[in-house]
Design an enzyme around this catalytic site. Structure first.
Site, PDB file in Angstrom:
ATOM      1  N   HIS A 357       0.798  -1.222   0.000  1.00 14.26           N
ATOM      2  CA  HIS A 357       0.000   0.000   0.000  1.00 14.26           C
ATOM      3  C   HIS A 357       0.832   1.275   0.000  1.00 14.26           C
ATOM      4  O   HIS A 357       0.259   2.361   0.106  1.00 14.26           O
ATOM      5  CB  HIS A 357      -0.911   0.034   1.234  1.00 14.26           C
ATOM      6  N   LYS A 553      -8.762  13.360   4.257  1.00 12.03           N
ATOM      7  CA  LYS A 553      -7.803  12.251   4.213  1.00 12.03           C
ATOM      8  C   LYS A 553      -6.839  12.401   5.383  1.00 12.03           C
ATOM      9  O   LYS A 553      -6.849  13.407   6.089  1.00 12.03           O
ATOM     10  CB  LYS A 553      -7.036  12.241   2.887  1.00 12.03           C
ATOM     11  N   ARG A 554      -6.007  11.404   5.578  1.00 13.22           N
ATOM     12  CA  ARG A 554      -4.997  11.476   6.629  1.00 13.22           C
ATOM     13  C   ARG A 554      -4.079  12.675   6.384  1.00 13.22           C
ATOM     14  O   ARG A 554      -3.789  13.029   5.244  1.00 13.22           O
ATOM     15  CB  ARG A 554      -4.193  10.161   6.623  1.00 13.22           C
ATOM     16  N   LYS A 559       0.509  14.175   1.098  1.00 10.30           N
ATOM     17  CA  LYS A 559      -0.851  14.456   0.634  1.00 10.30           C
ATOM     18  C   LYS A 559      -1.072  15.953   0.423  1.00 10.30           C
ATOM     19  O   LYS A 559      -2.048  16.358  -0.183  1.00 10.30           O
ATOM     20  CB  LYS A 559      -1.870  13.882   1.633  1.00 10.30           C
ATOM     21  N   THR A 661      -8.856   6.123  -2.164  1.00 12.81           N
ATOM     22  CA  THR A 661     -10.233   5.680  -2.415  1.00 12.81           C
ATOM     23  C   THR A 661     -11.204   6.842  -2.194  1.00 12.81           C
ATOM     24  O   THR A 661     -12.301   6.831  -2.726  1.00 12.81           O
ATOM     25  CB  THR A 661     -10.629   4.495  -1.505  1.00 12.81           C
ATOM     26  N   LYS A 665     -14.800   7.844  -4.135  1.00 11.26           N
ATOM     27  CA  LYS A 665     -16.076   8.129  -3.459  1.00 11.26           C
ATOM     28  C   LYS A 665     -16.597   9.508  -3.853  1.00 11.26           C
ATOM     29  O   LYS A 665     -17.798   9.691  -4.105  1.00 11.26           O
ATOM     30  CB  LYS A 665     -15.886   8.052  -1.943  1.00 11.26           C
TER      31      LYS A 665
END
Length: 813
Positions: A357, A553-554, A559, A661, A665
């Protein structure tokens, strides 16, 4: 509860079962029952239906001698279950009627459920989606994890800073799972390894017990019910009364304390040696319990014993957390069942598969050899046996006499500049011990082959493959966005719920003004719901007419929430310079937790919150800009945020996001993506078309070339006046007068420590992409056409498709 299948049960029977559970299971008079009590009683009723389904499903699998998938994951972020289960079982309306006859509304009852804190983010949510799809597709499967008493943490903010508190998700709830005391397992730790009659014997161990809790996993409109089995740690054996009576209270409770700690918290902080040891024990505990359970179940169901184990058992290792399963199964085979080393390794490789991952080196687990040797001495021996065979036979055959290659591929990493002692590379152990390794998006899998494991890919060219992630449309459209789901049902039928490719039929409605109007009206209703939540949680109002720009998100530097921060700072300064600028209202919505030990991530949260405080209270900008940081992001909050989003922020540095993901969504619910060509963004862009996504920034190849050329962030800083002014302002202390140095670590990371994730390099392109978003929003017909196309193009990103790929390419199911 008398056994009645979900399809045959009626509202009256449901009502009676609810009343029975209130009086018998909860032990309270109906006249005293609260909405929370009704939730628990209905949940117990639905759990009973699920447990009946599990028994029938297992019997059917035994009769058919089915091959079964066992999914090993340290996280299962399942979200609230009751409403989803009612929909899957086809009894949602019956439950509404049953409760209404009792004077209670189902919507009020469902709100009483606390999110099970069994996962952190994408990894755990993916596991939950996969369990949903496995069941909906009637695939025999059992998920294995840990029954955490506390989740990751419950997030709040104090003066803009993240505060972590225990997430006591199950302190008052006992109805979600069923304890299976007869299936408890023994787990051993520490001790020593002796040679007894030519065989290794692991002796003088400290022993624990794993107590399983079973959670029924229902599928959509199917009789199949699979199991999520979660282990709770308990001390093994009898209480040490003798030491207790002598006053040695601490010693008498030592093993009890260890046992309680193992299943207490998801991801205990491993910034210190004690935390590292606990995390290793936690991983081994759930793996040892799960493997023992798999083996026991196999031998109960199969007279052939080990001879057909590989034909009946497929085990998926979700990331490296369960990697210790490889030496554990080897230990069971060799030490307890007379397997030779090569036969044991061959069987392991037939059974195990591994999902990678991450490409981040720090996220690839490495354990000190000394730690494994102390906690799991026999397993360290077996790891060395595997490594010696792998290097001296398989690597030697491919690269004769190449000791450099052996060092590069060794499971045991030699001491180096980063570690003063040998380290065990758990990702390498997973690759060597598995028959398949998969990445989770096409780009990610390519980078796993070429950058992360290139030598393994040369050695075993068929081993590393791709299975792109997916999300369940039942949870992430039908359940969380019922009005949009209803519109789609009325337009093309409801077949998309089990075959998401059928959404493709919506393309012909993308230009239809009537459909656009209905689609837009539903989006606005969802935004009004979220605006109410924002006002309740954050204390200020936002307009549902604004663009809702979501980054959920985290919190991690790769990110790049910090890129959004800088851009919002730029927008704010532009508005201050010209308050009458003709731009639409915009609401930037952040949802993210930072790991407790990740200091810079917490600085970014603090900076966003302090900027929000300034922007949201500045009358000079006429409410054209709002910044929201919703605390304690979780599945139930995501179910409100995602349907309301207009813009989906997927802006990681190219080459760092495995898949994502949330991007799927959000697009499924009609949000337009602004993103880099990273992870599954690449495949989303292919599906929706370049005109219906806002792609910006450096590509993977361009990132590599820039690094090779030599990247100096101060060159970007000096060349871009707006960016220079923003960074100077961020570091000045103006946003946080009570702590003028609060944001200097972020400025230093961007300017003086290399800007590793190329935030400044992509700033101008990111700003330009946002300008394109504004121009598109000004043309409502064009915007809603693009939004509908995004929704219609998400068929590929169903977790049902992912599971079909796993079944075909990895599990042989």
């Amino acid at each position: 509860m008398n056994k009645i299948g979900p399809a045959k049960i009626d509202a009256k029977q449901l009502s009676q079962h609810i009343l029975d559970h209130i009086s018998r299971s909860l032990g309270i008079p109906v006249t005293e029952a609260t909405a929370k009590d009704y939730w628990e009683a209905l949940n117990l009723t639905v759990r009973d239906l699920g447990l009946d389904g599990i028994r029938e499903t297992r019997q059917k699998e035994q009769d058919e001698k089915a091959r079964r998938l066992y999914y090993f994951s340290l996280e299962f972020l399942i979200g609230r279950l009751l409403g989803n289960n009612l929909h899957n079982l086809g009894i949602y309306e019956k439950a509404e009627q049953a409760l209404r006859e009792l004077g209670v509304e189902l919507t009020d009852v469902l709100e009483q459920e606390y999110d099970p804190a069994l996962g952190n983010g994408g990894l755990g949510r993916l596991a939950a989606c996969f369990m949903d799809s496995l069941t909906t597709l009637d695939k025999p499967a059992i998920g294995y994890g840990i029954n955490y008493r506390f989740g990751l943490f419950r997030q709040s903010f104090q003066n803009g800073r993240q505060i972590e508190k225990p997430d006591s998700w199950r302190e008052d709830y006992n109805s979600w799972g069923k304890c299976r005391t007869k299936r408890k397992q023994l787990v051993r730790l520490y001790g020593e390894v002796k040679n007894v009659n030519g065989r290794a014997a692991w002796e003088n161990t400290q022993n624990l017990e794993g107590l399983p809790w079973d959670l029924p996993i229902t599928g959509y409109h199917t009789d199949t019910v699979n199991t999520l089995r979660l282990w709770e740690s308990r001390p093994a054996g009898s209480f040490d009364l003798d030491r207790f009576d002598k006053g040695d209270y601490a010693i008498s409770r030592k093993i009890e304390v260890l046992a309680n700690n193992i299943s207490k918290v998801l991801y205990p902080n491993d910034e210190h040696p004690e935390g590292k040891e606990l995390r290793l024990i936690q991983q081994y505990f759930f793996v040892a319990c799960s493997l023992a359970d798999v083996i026991d179940r196999h031998h109960r169901e199969n007279e052939e014993g080990w001879d057909n184990f590989a034909k009946k058992v497929a085990i998926q290792l979700n990331d490296t957390h369960p990697a210790i399963a490889v030496p554990e199964l080897m230990r069971v085979l060799m030490d307890e069942n007379d397997f030779g080393f090569l036969n044991a390794l061959e069987l392991c490789r037939k059974v195990f598969a591994y999902t990678n991952h991450t490409l981040l080196p720090e996220a690839l687990e490495r354990w000190p050899q000394s730690l494994i040797g102390r906690v799991l001495p026999r397993h360290l021996q077996i790891i060395h046996l595997i490594n010696d065979y792998f290097l001296n036979t398989e690597v030697e055959q491919q690269w004769p006499g190449d000791n450099t290659m052996k060092r590069r591929l060794s499971i045991v990493e030699e001491p180096n500049d980063y570690s003063s002692q040998p380290m065990i590379r758990m990702a390498y152990l997973s690759v060597v011990g598995s028959h398949k390794v998969n990445g989770v998006a096409a780009l990610h899998s390519k980078l796993v082959q070429s950058n992360l494991f290139p030598e393994f890919n040369t050695l075993w060219p068929e081993k590393i493959i791709n299975v792109t992630n997916g999300v369940t449309p039942r949870r992430w459209l039908a359940y969380c966005n019922p009005k949009l789901a209803g519109l789609i049902d009325d337009t093309i039928g409801n077949g998309w719920r089990k075959d998401l490719d059928k959404l493709d039929s919506l393309h012909v409605y993308a230009d239809d003004p009537k459909f656009q109007k209905k689609f837009a009206a539903i989006k606005r209703e969802n935004k009004e719901v979220l605006a109410t939540i924002i006002e309740k949680e954050c204390g200020f109002k936002v307009s549902a007419d604004a663009i809702f720009d979501v980054q959920a998100k985290r919190l991690h530097e790769y990110k790049r929430q910090q890129l959004s921060l800088l851009h919002i700072m730029a927008l704010y300064r532009r508005l201050l310079a010209n308050p009458e600028t003709d731009i639409p209202q915009r609401v930037f919505i952040f949802c993210a937790k930072a790991a407790p030990g990740y200091t810079l991530a917490k600085v970014i949260i603090h900076a966003i919150n302090k900027l929000a405080e300034r922007v949201n209270n500045d009358p000079r900008i006429n409410d054209k800009l709002k910044v929201v940081f919703l605390p304690n992001y979780r599945v139930s909050l995501a179910e409100k945020v995602i349907p309301a989003a207009d813009v989906s922020e997927q802006i990681s540095t190219a080459g760092f996001e495995a898949s994502g993901t949330g991007n799927m969504k959000l697009a499924l619910n009609g949000a337009l993506t602004i993103g880099t060509l990273d992870g599954a963004n690449v495949e989303i862009a292919e599906e929706v078309g370049d005109d219906n996504i806002f792609i910006f920034g450096l590509t993977v190849d361009e990132v590599a070339r820039l690094r090779h050329k030599g990247y100096n962030p101060r060159d970007v800083y000096n060349a871009n006046e707006e960016l220079r002014n923003i960074l100077d302002w961020l570091g000045s202390g103006d946003l946080c007068p009570e702590d003028a140095h609060a944001f200097k670590p972020l400025v230093h990371a961007l300017l003086d420590h290399g800007d590793y994730f190329l935030t400044l390099a992509d700033f101008a392109a990111y700003s330009a992409a946002h300008d394109q978003i504004i121009e598109t929003w000004k043309d409502p017909q064009l915007w809603w056409k693009k939004a509908i196309i995004n929704c219609a193009s998400m068929g590929k990103f169903s977790s049902d498709r992912s599971i079909k790929d796993y079944c075909q390419m990895i599990w042989n199911m």
